[in-house]
Scaffold this motif. Structure first.
Motif, short mmCIF file in Angstrom:
data_model
loop_
_atom_site.label_atom_id
_atom_site.label_comp_id
_atom_site.label_asym_id
_atom_site.label_seq_id
_atom_site.Cartn_x
_atom_site.Cartn_y
_atom_site.Cartn_z
N ILE A 39 0.96 -1.08 0.12
CA ILE A 39 0.02 0.03 0.06
C ILE A 39 0.84 1.27 0.08
N VAL A 40 0.20 2.36 -0.52
CA VAL A 40 1.07 3.56 -0.49
C VAL A 40 -0.08 4.94 -0.17
N GLU A 41 0.44 5.76 0.36
CA GLU A 41 -0.32 7.00 0.54
C GLU A 41 -0.10 7.77 -0.45
N VAL A 84 -3.85 3.79 -1.29
CA VAL A 84 -4.27 2.82 -2.35
C VAL A 84 -3.30 1.75 -2.39
N ASN A 85 -3.71 0.77 -3.19
CA ASN A 85 -2.51 -0.23 -3.36
C ASN A 85 -1.65 0.27 -4.42
N ASP A 107 6.78 0.29 -8.64
CA ASP A 107 7.95 0.35 -8.28
C ASP A 107 8.29 1.56 -7.28
N ILE A 108 7.30 1.87 -6.45
CA ILE A 108 7.49 2.82 -5.34
C ILE A 108 8.13 2.46 -4.28
N ASN A 109 9.07 3.12 -3.64
CA ASN A 109 9.90 3.07 -2.40
C ASN A 109 9.41 3.64 -1.52
N GLY A 110 8.88 2.93 -0.49
CA GLY A 110 8.39 3.53 0.71
C GLY A 110 6.73 3.37 0.71
N MET A 111 6.21 4.17 1.61
CA MET A 111 4.52 4.34 1.83
C MET A 111 4.04 5.50 1.24
N TYR A 112 4.98 6.47 0.68
CA TYR A 112 4.41 7.82 0.65
C TYR A 112 4.61 8.20 -1.09
N TYR A 113 3.57 8.82 -1.77
CA TYR A 113 3.84 8.94 -3.16
C TYR A 113 3.38 10.27 -3.30
N SER A 114 4.00 11.41 -4.02
CA SER A 114 3.42 12.68 -4.24
C SER A 114 3.20 12.79 -5.74
#
Length: 142
Positions: A39-41, A84-85, A107-114
């Motif tokens: 998951i990622v915020e 979201v996933n 391929d996002i590293n971590g739990m946060y995405y801007s």
């Protein structure tokens, strides 16, 4: 001089509370059998090309997860966040703008995405409408 130790105390308490909150969130994820790598915020700012400035905010735009009943809407500055996933698709829609779909990368590293989303204006041609006022005492013919 007495204010400095008090300030240091408050800053340390804030950092401790945020650390304990993060541990609580991770414990919730583990109890739900969801790995935090799935998951990622997503933090998003929604804009459009402006007339006076380079960009203008789009207030209260609707954001939905494709093929789901989950969603949210942006605030008056066009900002929002949603969890979201990875790999899911976000659908952006607002009156006067074309719908836009964006897939969250896997391929996002971590739990946060801007994310910054630019919406394209959609011109709608409407038929002419003639509005007649209610008749008054001097003009009873409409």
């Amino acid at each position: 001089m007495n204010k400095i130790p008090l300030l240091i105390f408050f800053i340390s308490m804030i950092s401790l509370s945020s650390f304990s909150q993060e541990e609580t969130d991770m414990a919730k994820l583990k109890s739900l059998n969801i790995s935090n790598s799935d998951i990622v915020e997503v933090y998003v700012l929604v804009l459009t090309k402006g007339k006076r400035a380079a960009y203008d905010y789009i207030a209260y735009i609707t954001v939905a997860l494709k093929e789901s009943n989950r969603g949210t809407y942006a605030n008056y500055e066009g900002m929002y966040s949603i969890v979201v996933n990875k790999g899911q698709t976000l659908v952006f829609s607002a009156m006067g703008f074309k719908d836009r779909e964006i897939v969250i990368p896997e391929d996002i590293n971590g739990m946060y995405y801007s994310l910054t989303v630019e919406m394209e204006i959609e011109e709608i041609k409407l038929d002419e409408v003639i509005v007649f006022p209610w008749p008054d005492r001097n003009n009873l013919v409409a």
